[in-house]
Design an enzyme around this catalytic site. Structure first.
Site, PDB file in Angstrom:
ATOM      1  N   HIS A  17     -54.181  10.534  70.849  1.00 44.34           N
ATOM      2  CA  HIS A  17     -52.958  10.002  71.482  1.00 44.34           C
ATOM      3  C   HIS A  17     -51.800  10.235  70.630  1.00 44.34           C
ATOM      4  CE1 HIS A  17     -54.160   7.346  67.862  1.00 44.34           C
ATOM      5  NE2 HIS A  17     -52.912   7.143  68.053  1.00 44.34           N
ATOM      6  N   HIS A  54     -46.105  13.662  68.021  1.00 40.44           N
ATOM      7  CA  HIS A  54     -47.270  14.558  67.426  1.00 40.44           C
ATOM      8  C   HIS A  54     -48.804  13.730  67.969  1.00 40.44           C
ATOM      9  CE1 HIS A  54     -47.580  11.558  64.201  1.00 40.44           C
ATOM     10  NE2 HIS A  54     -48.836  11.735  64.331  1.00 40.44           N
TER      11      HIS A  54
HETATM   12  P1  2AM Z   1     -51.133   6.247  64.855  1.00 45.11           P
HETATM   13  O1  2AM Z   1     -49.810   7.205  65.156  1.00 45.11           O
HETATM   14  O2  2AM Z   1     -51.823   6.137  65.673  1.00 45.11           O
HETATM   15  O3  2AM Z   1     -50.470   5.490  63.869  1.00 45.11           O
HETATM   16  C1  2AM Z   1     -49.333   9.967  60.536  1.00 45.11           C
HETATM   17  O4  2AM Z   1     -49.249   8.787  59.983  1.00 45.11           O
HETATM   18  C2  2AM Z   1     -50.286   9.728  61.666  1.00 45.11           C
HETATM   19  O5  2AM Z   1     -51.541   9.623  61.068  1.00 45.11           O
HETATM   20  C3  2AM Z   1     -50.131   9.088  62.831  1.00 45.11           C
HETATM   21  O6  2AM Z   1     -50.414   9.694  63.911  1.00 45.11           O
HETATM   22  C4  2AM Z   1     -51.097   7.933  62.503  1.00 45.11           C
HETATM   23  O7  2AM Z   1     -51.602   7.561  63.672  1.00 45.11           O
HETATM   24  C5  2AM Z   1     -52.216   8.466  61.674  1.00 45.11           C
HETATM   25  N1  2AM Z   1     -52.785   7.668  60.991  1.00 45.11           N
HETATM   26  C6  2AM Z   1     -52.204   6.924  59.815  1.00 45.11           C
HETATM   27  N2  2AM Z   1     -53.070   5.996  59.278  1.00 45.11           N
HETATM   28  C7  2AM Z   1     -54.494   6.416  59.887  1.00 45.11           C
HETATM   29  C8  2AM Z   1     -55.659   5.828  59.655  1.00 45.11           C
HETATM   30  N3  2AM Z   1     -55.885   4.806  58.605  1.00 45.11           N
HETATM   31  N4  2AM Z   1     -56.470   6.454  60.274  1.00 45.11           N
HETATM   32  C9  2AM Z   1     -56.363   7.243  61.301  1.00 45.11           C
HETATM   33  N5  2AM Z   1     -55.515   7.620  61.520  1.00 45.11           N
HETATM   34  C10 2AM Z   1     -54.081   7.213  60.784  1.00 45.11           C
END
Ligand code: 2AM
Length: 175
Positions: free
Chosen positions: A124, A42
């Protein structure tokens, strides 16, 4: 107080998820990192963190007021963030509609008191986690496309050692 770990995001069509994981298996060796399950691929628009049901209801109302047209997403870029241990798929040129939607959701979240990273938004799709060692990125000769005609609120659920994302609500992008 009951809280849930939430984020706004864009899910990918099943066929696209499957195409991406086939390509991923071809271009990244198994030791590069831990592959994300197809159904979990996603694009996050705005991460909300742990949110009370009350605040979630307010954020849902605000999201429901967003009026934006659908947009076309072309995924033609990949990168590696070794410190975060993330290998990702993205767009060399992010569509304006995507940036506007994320900006709107992130500012609504910030105004509602949800922490928002000061880092600029870099759209991303995480492909691999725990990817902390140097890796060779694939040649940029791939390209996937899809129409994005809705966005959704997801709950991140961690159960029996696995993360899954449950869609709680979705909104159309139609103007
Ligand atoms: P990531 O894939 O780059 O880790 C569910 O966890 C979604 O939220 C994921 O796409 C994750 O990004 C994002 N996510 C988790 N922790 C986060 C944070 N502290 N700040 C921004 N995005 C976050």
């Amino acid at each position: 107080m009951n809280t849930r770990r939430l984020f706004f995001g864009i899910g990918l069509p099943d066929t696209l998820q499957q195409a991406i994981i086939r390509w991923r298996a071809d271009v990244f060796p198994a030791e590069a990192g831990r592959p994300i399950a197809a159904a979990n691929l996603h694009l996050t628009l705005a991460f909300l963190g742990e949110v009370s049901d009350e605040k979630a209801a307010a954020l849902r109302r605000l999201a429901g007021r967003i009026q934006q047209p659908a947009f076309h997403l072309r995924l033609d870029d990949a990168g590696h963030w070794p410190r975060a241990g993330v290998v990702w798929l993205g767009a060399r040129q992010a569509p304006r509609g995507l940036l506007q939607l994320a900006e709107m959701l992130r500012s609504q979240a910030a105004r509602s008191g949800c922490y928002q990273s000061p880092q600029p938004f870099h759209p991303h799709i995480t492909l691999l986690r725990n990817a902390t060692k140097p890796i060779a990125l694939p040649p940029r000769n791939f390209q996937w496309q899809c129409e994005v005609n809705h966005f959704a609120l997801y709950q991140s659920v961690f159960e029996q050692g696995r993360t899954s994302y449950a869609e709680l609500a979705r909104w159309p992008l139609t103007l």
